[in-house]
Design a protein around this motif. Structure first.
Motif, PDB file in Angstrom:
ATOM      1  N   LEU A   5     -12.601   3.011  -1.440  1.00  9.08           N
ATOM      2  CA  LEU A   5     -11.841   1.853  -0.373  1.00  9.08           C
ATOM      3  C   LEU A   5     -10.794   3.593   0.458  1.00  9.08           C
ATOM      4  CD1 LEU A   5      -9.840   0.164   0.936  1.00  9.08           C
ATOM      5  CD2 LEU A   5      -7.623   0.222  -0.935  1.00  9.08           C
ATOM      6  N   ILE A   9      -6.278   7.792   1.367  1.00  7.27           N
ATOM      7  CA  ILE A   9      -5.843   7.495   2.115  1.00  7.27           C
ATOM      8  C   ILE A   9      -4.641   8.508   2.591  1.00  7.27           C
ATOM      9  CG2 ILE A   9      -3.780   6.890   0.260  1.00  7.27           C
ATOM     10  CD1 ILE A   9      -2.755   4.359   2.168  1.00  7.27           C
ATOM     11  N   GLU A  59      -4.536   9.978  -4.294  1.00  4.95           N
ATOM     12  CA  GLU A  59      -3.412   9.365  -4.594  1.00  4.95           C
ATOM     13  C   GLU A  59      -3.602   9.158  -6.505  1.00  4.95           C
ATOM     14  OE1 GLU A  59      -2.137   5.292  -5.729  1.00  4.95           O
ATOM     15  OE2 GLU A  59      -4.632   5.662  -6.059  1.00  4.95           O
ATOM     16  N   ASP A  81      -2.872  -1.032  -2.639  1.00  2.00           N
ATOM     17  CA  ASP A  81      -3.156  -1.235  -1.678  1.00  2.00           C
ATOM     18  C   ASP A  81      -4.618  -2.035  -2.724  1.00  2.00           C
ATOM     19  OD1 ASP A  81      -4.368  -0.759   0.603  1.00  2.00           O
ATOM     20  OD2 ASP A  81      -4.509   1.397   1.290  1.00  2.00           O
ATOM     21  N   ASP A  82      -5.853  -1.940  -1.768  1.00  2.00           N
ATOM     22  CA  ASP A  82      -6.350  -2.885  -2.241  1.00  2.00           C
ATOM     23  C   ASP A  82      -7.909  -1.962  -3.610  1.00  2.00           C
ATOM     24  OD1 ASP A  82      -6.812  -5.060  -0.676  1.00  2.00           O
ATOM     25  OD2 ASP A  82      -7.302  -4.021   1.552  1.00  2.00           O
ATOM     26  N   HIS A  83      -7.550  -1.092  -4.009  1.00  2.00           N
ATOM     27  CA  HIS A  83      -7.781  -0.833  -5.177  1.00  2.00           C
ATOM     28  C   HIS A  83      -7.305  -1.200  -6.250  1.00  2.00           C
ATOM     29  CE1 HIS A  83      -4.086   1.781  -4.827  1.00  2.00           C
ATOM     30  NE2 HIS A  83      -4.876   2.766  -5.318  1.00  2.00           N
ATOM     31  N   ASP A 114      -8.077   3.943   3.846  1.00  2.00           N
ATOM     32  CA  ASP A 114      -7.481   3.451   4.079  1.00  2.00           C
ATOM     33  C   ASP A 114      -6.379   4.037   5.775  1.00  2.00           C
ATOM     34  OD1 ASP A 114      -5.126   1.746   5.438  1.00  2.00           O
ATOM     35  OD2 ASP A 114      -4.543   0.669   3.481  1.00  2.00           O
ATOM     36  N   ASP A 156      -8.545   5.550  -3.432  1.00  2.00           N
ATOM     37  CA  ASP A 156      -7.928   5.190  -2.484  1.00  2.00           C
ATOM     38  C   ASP A 156      -7.763   6.234  -1.646  1.00  2.00           C
ATOM     39  OD1 ASP A 156      -6.816   4.210   0.231  1.00  2.00           O
ATOM     40  OD2 ASP A 156      -4.690   3.701  -1.152  1.00  2.00           O
ATOM     41  N   THR A 202     -12.111   2.085  -8.921  1.00  2.00           N
ATOM     42  CA  THR A 202     -12.052   2.573  -7.274  1.00  2.00           C
ATOM     43  C   THR A 202     -10.999   3.918  -7.034  1.00  2.00           C
ATOM     44  OG1 THR A 202     -12.975   0.235  -6.841  1.00  2.00           O
ATOM     45  CG2 THR A 202     -11.708   1.409  -5.091  1.00  2.00           C
ATOM     46  N   GLU A 253      -5.172  -8.436   4.121  1.00  2.00           N
ATOM     47  CA  GLU A 253      -4.513  -7.167   2.741  1.00  2.00           C
ATOM     48  C   GLU A 253      -3.556  -7.335   3.386  1.00  2.00           C
ATOM     49  OE1 GLU A 253      -3.705  -3.009   2.347  1.00  2.00           O
ATOM     50  OE2 GLU A 253      -3.317  -3.975   4.338  1.00  2.00           O
ATOM     51  N   CYS A 279     -12.501  -1.213   2.805  1.00  2.00           N
ATOM     52  CA  CYS A 279     -11.102  -0.779   4.315  1.00  2.00           C
ATOM     53  C   CYS A 279     -11.296  -2.698   4.243  1.00  2.00           C
ATOM     54  CB  CYS A 279     -11.743  -0.544   5.355  1.00  2.00           C
ATOM     55  SG  CYS A 279     -12.805  -1.303   6.271  1.00  2.00           S
ATOM     56  N   SER A 300       0.929  -1.044  -0.086  1.00  2.00           N
ATOM     57  CA  SER A 300      -0.021   0.332   0.133  1.00  2.00           C
ATOM     58  C   SER A 300       0.524   1.727  -0.056  1.00  2.00           C
ATOM     59  CB  SER A 300      -1.112  -0.345   1.266  1.00  2.00           C
ATOM     60  OG  SER A 300      -1.347  -1.091   1.364  1.00  2.00           O
TER      61      SER A 300
END
Length: 363
Positions: free
Chosen positions: A245, A314, A259, A297-299, A247, A312, A310, A207, A147, A6
């Motif tokens: 997302l 953050i 981001e 990251d998860d996105h 985070d 993020d 998506t 994650e 998340c 991430s």
């Protein structure tokens, strides 16, 4: 969150592709070197030298924000009181029960997306559970708010004790706390304001189920979710228009730049503009409308594998990251209130103007 995953910056040309583990550090060489390099990577680009902290900080108080940041902070403390919450742990199981009771009590439908993943150290199967919380499940067109809710197994960047207790208040707890609080308002939002989209809260497991800074496999939960989505294997029908997302959004010294992937990906730019435009309208200056670091990251899984536009949200400039110092006192009710308010107001007003994702799922 993880070092390579991430919180690593990549200078590749857009559009970025999923990265291999970022082997920037070696654990055996000494944890102090690891921490020094991680802090170095955190700092550049996170703050613009042309701006003062005061210029980027809202004058808003908790009393002026109609999102209950104090209660959200209470949820953050409650989750951290469970202790460490890595995948397959007793703390994770306790958290799953806590969240299921919470959201079912507020009228949501809760699904547990279960699978197994080999333990990185011994290969034994570890139970992994993505928790999916649905609001207005009868609506096919949907918005995904996500998340991760697992914590790093150990505070690997802590110079004092890299095998100590890691409760992940900001990195693992802040997104959970905001969604727990937002749950109180979802019935009214979907009945009075957001009449088109249904909404899903998804809490990703595994994650950062890793044990050394040298690498490992990140985003296991979001990868599995994305694969199931495109294969039509989710336990409900959905066509996700947007994904957001959350985070590391609880830092008391909050700054959320845009981001970099969200700016590069053309299908995400309208979403980015809507959310940062909402923040500007509300006077939440901590949402900084400039390019930030590129974050893995998860996105990345949701966008590249799941084909869900998506972004993020953050704040990666967080010195206690991956140390025992990531505790609730480093976060604030005010930061949680600001982020929750922006997301809530955006959720109320976003509409189906643009064509939605072509990916639909069915039981």
């Amino acid at each position: 969150m993880s070092s390579r995953k991430s919180k690593s910056r990549v200078r590749s040309a857009p559009p970025p592709k999923p990265q291999l583990p970022f082997r920037r550090l070696w654990f055996a060489a000494g944890i102090s070197c690891v921490l020094a390099m991680s802090v170095f990577m955190l700092r550049p680009g996170s703050r613009s030298r042309g701006e003062t902290d005061e210029a980027r900080r809202s004058d808003l108080t908790l009393e002026e924000i109609p999102f209950n940041g104090q209660r959200a902070y209470g949820y953050l403390e409650q989750v951290c009181q469970l202790g460490r919450r890595p995948s397959g742990s007793d703390g994770m199981v306790a958290q799953q029960e806590l969240l299921a009771r919470h959201f079912q009590g507020l009228g949501a439908t809760v699904h547990r997306q279960k699978f197994e993943y080999p333990h990185p150290q011994n290969g034994q199967p570890v139970p992994i559970t993505n928790l999916i919380v649905q609001w207005a499940p009868e609506r096919k067109e949907r918005i995904l708010l996500a998340c991760h809710y697992d914590t790093l197994p150990n505070p690997m960047l802590d110079t004092r004790d890299p095998f100590g207790e890691f409760v992940g208040a900001n990195d693992g707890g802040s997104g959970v706390a905001i969604l727990m609080e937002l749950g109180h308002e979802m019935a009214a939002i979907l009945a009075e304001d957001q009449l088109h989209f249904g909404v899903d809260f998804v809490f990703f497991d595994a994650e950062e189920f890793i044990f050394t800074p040298r690498g490992g496999r990140y985003f296991v939960g979001s990868e599995y979710f994305s694969r199931q989505y495109v294969a039509g294997q989710l336990p409900y029908r959905a066509n996700y228009r947007w994904g957001v997302l959350l985070d590391m959004v609880g830092d008391a010294d909050l700054q959320i730049p845009q981001e970099a992937n969200g700016r590069w990906w053309e299908d995400c730019r309208p979403l980015l503009e809507e959310i940062y435009g909402t923040a500007e309208r509300l006077g939440v200056r901590e949402f900084v409308a400039r390019r930030g670091t590129e974050i893995q990251d998860d996105h990345i899984e949701l966008h590249n594998r799941g084909k869900i536009p998506t972004i993020d949200l953050i704040d990666f400039d967080y010195p206690p990251w991956h140390t025992m110092g990531d505790t609730p006192d480093k976060c604030s009710a005010l930061s949680l209130a600001k982020v929750g308010w922006v997301v809530r107001e955006w959720l109320k007003q976003t509409g189906p103007a643009a064509p939605s994702s072509s990916r639909a799922t069915s039981p």
